[in-house]
Design an enzyme around this catalytic site. Structure first.
Site, short mmCIF file in Angstrom:
data_model
loop_
_atom_site.label_atom_id
_atom_site.label_comp_id
_atom_site.label_asym_id
_atom_site.label_seq_id
_atom_site.Cartn_x
_atom_site.Cartn_y
_atom_site.Cartn_z
N ARG A 25 0.81 -1.22 0.00
CA ARG A 25 0.00 0.00 0.00
C ARG A 25 0.85 1.27 0.00
O ARG A 25 0.38 2.33 -0.43
CB ARG A 25 -1.00 -0.04 1.16
CG ARG A 25 -2.09 -1.09 0.94
CD ARG A 25 -3.12 -1.07 2.04
NE ARG A 25 -2.59 -1.44 3.33
CZ ARG A 25 -2.45 -2.68 3.78
NH1 ARG A 25 -2.84 -3.69 3.04
NH2 ARG A 25 -1.95 -2.92 4.98
N GLU A 38 2.40 -5.86 13.78
CA GLU A 38 1.32 -5.96 14.76
C GLU A 38 0.78 -7.39 14.76
O GLU A 38 0.35 -7.91 15.78
CB GLU A 38 0.22 -4.96 14.39
CG GLU A 38 -0.82 -4.76 15.45
CD GLU A 38 -2.02 -3.95 14.98
OE1 GLU A 38 -2.03 -3.54 13.81
OE2 GLU A 38 -2.94 -3.77 15.77
P1 AMP Z 1 3.97 -1.95 11.92
O1 AMP Z 1 5.27 -2.54 11.46
O2 AMP Z 1 3.46 -2.64 13.16
O3 AMP Z 1 4.05 -0.45 12.09
O4 AMP Z 1 2.89 -2.27 10.80
C1 AMP Z 1 2.73 -1.46 9.71
C2 AMP Z 1 2.39 -2.24 8.48
O5 AMP Z 1 1.38 -3.21 8.70
C3 AMP Z 1 1.87 -1.31 7.40
O6 AMP Z 1 2.47 -1.69 6.17
C4 AMP Z 1 0.38 -1.51 7.40
O7 AMP Z 1 -0.11 -1.54 6.10
C5 AMP Z 1 0.15 -2.84 8.11
N1 AMP Z 1 -0.81 -2.75 9.22
C6 AMP Z 1 -0.56 -2.99 10.53
N2 AMP Z 1 -1.64 -2.86 11.29
C7 AMP Z 1 -2.63 -2.52 10.46
C8 AMP Z 1 -4.04 -2.22 10.66
N3 AMP Z 1 -4.60 -2.25 11.87
N4 AMP Z 1 -4.75 -1.87 9.57
C9 AMP Z 1 -4.18 -1.83 8.35
N5 AMP Z 1 -2.89 -2.11 8.10
C10 AMP Z 1 -2.12 -2.46 9.14
#
Ligand code: AMP
Length: 170
Positions: free
Chosen positions: A58, A95
């Site tokens: 994305r 996450e």
């Molecule tokens: P992080 O590494 O935990 O900051 O996760 C970020 C990545 O995971 C991004 O590329 C987001 O597209 C995806 N992502 C994580 N949590 C979500 C969520 N609740 N909704 C949509 N995309 C998420």
């Protein structure tokens, strides 16, 4: 226009307990998509960015447009095994799970100013991996730009020391 209300919450996707922030409702609204891109762009118009490093998948939607508007190069950060040439690699936690990111070793040259772009900041692991990849190649991270920030996950703390911006914070 309120960008916050245009993002759709999808509960229990891709796993139970996760509220997925679905940006397709923003992307399919031409006015909202354009506004979001213009708000991202204006912070970097005078920043002399050499490369936009965008995160699969994305991040590409926003990163490609920003690179075009800034007149700079675009570098894709992708999941392992997707890029065809020699890569540098970083592992990170999400996450919901863990993963790795790769960038072509000739994507960024020493001393280049890099803008990192993704759709959403959750725990910050993905963006930190992208920043480390840029730095491994000798780049200087000029900023990390997100459409959405899940502030309650404190991802910004993991990215301390970097200039972090998000348009929408929950
Ligand atoms: P992080 O590494 O935990 O900051 O996760 C970020 C990545 O995971 C991004 O590329 C987001 O597209 C995806 N992502 C994580 N949590 C979500 C969520 N609740 N909704 C949509 N995309 C998420």
């Amino acid at each position: 226009m309120n960008l916050e209300t245009i993002i759709r919450d999808v509960p229990d996707f891709p796993k139970k307990g996760i509220v997925f922030k679905d940006i397709t409702t923003l992307l399919q609204d031409g006015e909202a998509f354009r506004l979001a891109l213009n708000l991202m762009l204006k912070k970097y118009l005078d920043a002399r960015i050499d490369k936009v490093l965008a995160i699969e998948a994305r991040g590409f939607i926003f990163g490609g447009v920003l690179a075009y508007k800034l007149g700079c190069g675009f570098v894709p950060a992708r999941k392992p095994g997707k890029l065809p040439f020699h890569c540098v690699r970083e592992d990170y936690t999400l996450e919901y799970g863990s993963n790795s990111l790769e960038v072509h070793e000739d994507g960024i040259r020493r001393g280049e100013k890099v803008l990192i772009v993704d759709d959403l900041l959750a725990t910050g692991g993905t963006a930190l991996a992208a920043a480390r990849l840029a730095e491994k190649l000798g780049g200087e991270v000029a900023g990390i730009e997100f459409l959405i920030e899940l502030a309650f996950l404190h991802g910004r703390e993991k990215l301390a020391g970097y200039k972090v911006n998000s348009l929408i914070s929950y």
